[in-house]
Each structure stands twice: as structure tokens, then as C-alpha cells.
Motif scaffolding. Structure first.
Motif, PDB file in Angstrom:
ATOM      1  N   GLY A   1       0.721  -1.089   0.308  1.00  0.00           N
ATOM      2  CA  GLY A   1      -0.194   0.082   0.035  1.00  0.00           C
ATOM      3  C   GLY A   1       0.840   1.224  -0.281  1.00  0.00           C
ATOM      4  N   ALA A   2       1.824   1.043   0.867  1.00  0.00           N
ATOM      5  CA  ALA A   2       2.733   2.587   1.131  1.00  0.00           C
ATOM      6  C   ALA A   2       3.682   2.345  -0.569  1.00  0.00           C
ATOM      7  N   LYS A   3       3.731   1.535  -1.046  1.00  0.00           N
ATOM      8  CA  LYS A   3       4.285   1.650  -2.299  1.00  0.00           C
ATOM      9  C   LYS A   3       3.248   2.641  -3.559  1.00  0.00           C
ATOM     10  N   ILE A   4       1.639   1.771  -3.775  1.00  0.00           N
ATOM     11  CA  ILE A   4       1.118   2.204  -4.734  1.00  0.00           C
ATOM     12  C   ILE A   4       0.827   3.431  -4.151  1.00  0.00           C
ATOM     13  N   ALA A   5       0.757   3.904  -2.684  1.00  0.00           N
ATOM     14  CA  ALA A   5       0.463   5.389  -2.310  1.00  0.00           C
ATOM     15  C   ALA A   5       1.699   6.392  -2.758  1.00  0.00           C
ATOM     16  N   GLU A   6       3.454   6.174  -2.356  1.00  0.00           N
ATOM     17  CA  GLU A   6       4.037   6.236  -3.114  1.00  0.00           C
ATOM     18  C   GLU A   6       4.259   7.099  -4.773  1.00  0.00           C
ATOM     19  N   ALA A   7       3.374   5.752  -5.292  1.00  0.00           N
ATOM     20  CA  ALA A   7       3.543   5.982  -6.344  1.00  0.00           C
ATOM     21  C   ALA A   7       2.668   7.566  -6.894  1.00  0.00           C
ATOM     22  N   ILE A   8       0.960   7.053  -6.436  1.00  0.00           N
ATOM     23  CA  ILE A   8      -0.144   8.541  -6.409  1.00  0.00           C
ATOM     24  C   ILE A   8       0.549   9.117  -6.530  1.00  0.00           C
ATOM     25  N   LEU A   9       1.120   9.547  -5.237  1.00  0.00           N
ATOM     26  CA  LEU A   9       1.323  10.969  -4.958  1.00  0.00           C
ATOM     27  C   LEU A   9       2.453  11.469  -5.654  1.00  0.00           C
ATOM     28  N   LYS A  10       3.292  10.838  -6.410  1.00  0.00           N
ATOM     29  CA  LYS A  10       4.478  11.487  -6.548  1.00  0.00           C
ATOM     30  C   LYS A  10       3.920  11.856  -7.804  1.00  0.00           C
ATOM     31  N   ASP A  11       2.926  11.263  -8.337  1.00  0.00           N
ATOM     32  CA  ASP A  11       2.259  11.009  -9.913  1.00  0.00           C
ATOM     33  C   ASP A  11       1.381  12.408  -9.773  1.00  0.00           C
ATOM     34  N   LEU A  12       1.261  13.234  -8.916  1.00  0.00           N
ATOM     35  CA  LEU A  12       0.054  14.280  -8.654  1.00  0.00           C
ATOM     36  C   LEU A  12       1.297  15.404  -8.044  1.00  0.00           C
ATOM     37  N   GLN A  13       2.004  15.118  -8.471  1.00  0.00           N
ATOM     38  CA  GLN A  13       3.496  16.025  -7.913  1.00  0.00           C
ATOM     39  C   GLN A  13       3.004  16.603  -6.073  1.00  0.00           C
ATOM     40  N   TYR A  14       2.879  16.162  -5.634  1.00  0.00           N
ATOM     41  CA  TYR A  14       2.276  16.208  -4.127  1.00  0.00           C
ATOM     42  C   TYR A  14       3.611  16.581  -2.389  1.00  0.00           C
ATOM     43  N   PRO A  15       3.549  17.549  -2.800  1.00  0.00           N
ATOM     44  CA  PRO A  15       5.280  18.094  -1.729  1.00  0.00           C
ATOM     45  C   PRO A  15       5.534  16.816  -1.280  1.00  0.00           C
ATOM     46  N   SER A  16       7.490  16.286  -1.580  1.00  0.00           N
ATOM     47  CA  SER A  16       8.090  15.335  -1.067  1.00  0.00           C
ATOM     48  C   SER A  16       7.922  15.022   0.475  1.00  0.00           C
ATOM     49  N   GLU A  17       8.095  15.905   1.625  1.00  0.00           N
ATOM     50  CA  GLU A  17       8.349  16.272   3.354  1.00  0.00           C
ATOM     51  C   GLU A  17       6.814  15.010   2.783  1.00  0.00           C
TER      52      GLU A  17
END
Ligand SMILES: [Fe+2]
Ligand SMILES: [Fe+2]
Length: 209
Positions: free
Chosen positions: A88-104
Motif C-alpha cells: 500500500g505504501a508503494k502504491i501510495a507513493e506512486a500516486i502522490l508522486k504522480d500528482l506532484q504532492y510535496p515530497s516531505e
């Protein structure tokens, strides 16, 4: 439910992963509690809301017929619970990065997801709210109907279990009070489960997720 457009976008991307194990309704209800908790408990909605929306996306990587071996009363394969966190954490990271969510924020959100069930000690105030919102689901009217149906535990036994564990489970004062209020409402309701509960002779009450 009013959430920021960016959070709505995250939810849209999460939805395909949530269409299993009744996770779409579970997530909506957990979100409802998280938003309520954020009104009284200190926390960052930009961490809490995405973490709640994405916390269970990992279940999609586990075959549905194995879900009930991973959680609920007497799990035979509790390691799968860990798999849903890590995947789940891997999928979440991919979704958030895709949306350019703040990295911190991505970092904290993914840490929260990676331990949302198995890590008992919260890593932050945001984590406390996510954990409490996730568990409050069990006290909601719809959540209880679904859990009783899948666990097939007698309603009276389940209600007593949920009532006893409030202080142990919940990490914030607000969630404890909300759980107590929900319990009072559930006690006043009739049995809504569709299936007849099966006989339980050896029910390890403490092993419910
Ligand atoms: Fe979970
Ligand atoms: Fe959950």
C-alpha cells in the motif's frame, strides 16, 4: 464531504485499488471520522487526509479469498496484513508522486501507511488521527453491519468486545469520546446483519484486528 481538490484527485486515483474488501465504503467512513477528529485534535490535514484515503490500497495486491485469513477473529495468515501495508505504501507513493504532492508530506504519509495496522506506537500526531479514524469505522453503523457479516461473530459478543477495548485502542481523547457515543447508538439499534452468526466456541476476542 468537502475536501480540497488535490485530495479529491488522490481519492480518484485510489478508487481502483479500493474496490475490494468493501474498502471504498471503509475509506469514506474513515475519512468522515478523520475530518471530525481534525476539528478538535491537532494534525496536518495535508498528511492525515491522503494517508486515510490511501491507507488500505494495498489490499488490492492480495487475492480476495485470502483477506479473511489476514484480519478479524483468529487470523491464520496475519503476515498478509503486513503485505497490505508495505504494498500500500508503494502504491501510495506512486500516486502522490504522480500528482506532484510535496515530497516531505509523501514521506510521512507513506511511513504512516507502512505501519497503520501493525505498528502500535504512533509516529506522529497525524498518525494518531489516522489510526483512530481507521478504527472508528468499526463503531459506525455501516461498518458494524459489514464486520458482523464477515466475521460472523454474535452481535452481543462483538459489541462487548468493542466497548471494552476503547481505552486500549484509541490514541486521542476525541476518538475515545466518539467511540463511546457510537457505542451508545449501536446498542440502541436492532440487529442489522444479514447472515445468521455461526456458533463460536473458541473466539479469541483479542485477536480481532
Ligand atoms: Fe489496513
Ligand atoms: Fe483500514
Amino acid at each position: 464531504m468537502l475536501i480540497k481538490p488535490i485530495h479529491q484527485k488522490i481519492f480518484e486515483k485510489a478508487k481502483p485499488f479500493l474496490r475490494t474488501r468493501k474498502n471504498l465504503i471503509h475509506t469514506r467512513i474513515a475519512l468522515h471520522y478523520a475530518l471530525k477528529l481534525l476539528q478538535s485534535e491537532k494534525g496536518d490535514g495535508d498528511v492525515v487526509i491522503p494517508a486515510v484515503l490511501l491507507h488500505d490500497v494495498g489490499w488490492k495486491t492480495i487475492p480476495a479469498n485470502l483477506h479473511l485469513t489476514a484480519f478479524g477473529p483468529n487470523p491464520t495468515n496475519p503476515k498478509l496484513a503486513r503485505v497490505h501495508e508495505v504494498e500500500g505504501a508503494k502504491i501510495a507513493e506512486a500516486i502522490l508522486k504522480d500528482l506532484q504532492y510535496p515530497s516531505e508530506k509523501i514521506k510521512e504519509i507513506c511511513r504512516i501507511i507502512r505501519g497503520h495496522d501493525t505498528r502500535k506506537r504512533p509516529i506522529s500526531r497525524n498518525d494518531r488521527i489516522v489510526k483512530d479514524a481507521d478504527k472508528l469505522w468499526r463503531y459506525s453503523r455501516k461498518g458494524m453491519v459489514i464486520d458482523l457479516d464477515r466475521f460472523r461473530v454474535p452481535r452481543r459478543v462483538y459489541l462487548n468486545f468493542l466497548e471494552k477495548i476503547i481505552n486500549e485502542w484509541f490514541l486521542t481523547w476525541t476518538a475515545r469520546e466518539m467511540a463511546k457515543r457510537e457505542m451508545t447508538s449501536r446498542r440502541g439499534e436492532k440487529e442489522l446483519g444479514r447472515q445468521k452468526p455461526k456458533e463460536i466456541r473458541h473466539f479469541k476476542i483479542h485477536s480481532i484486528e
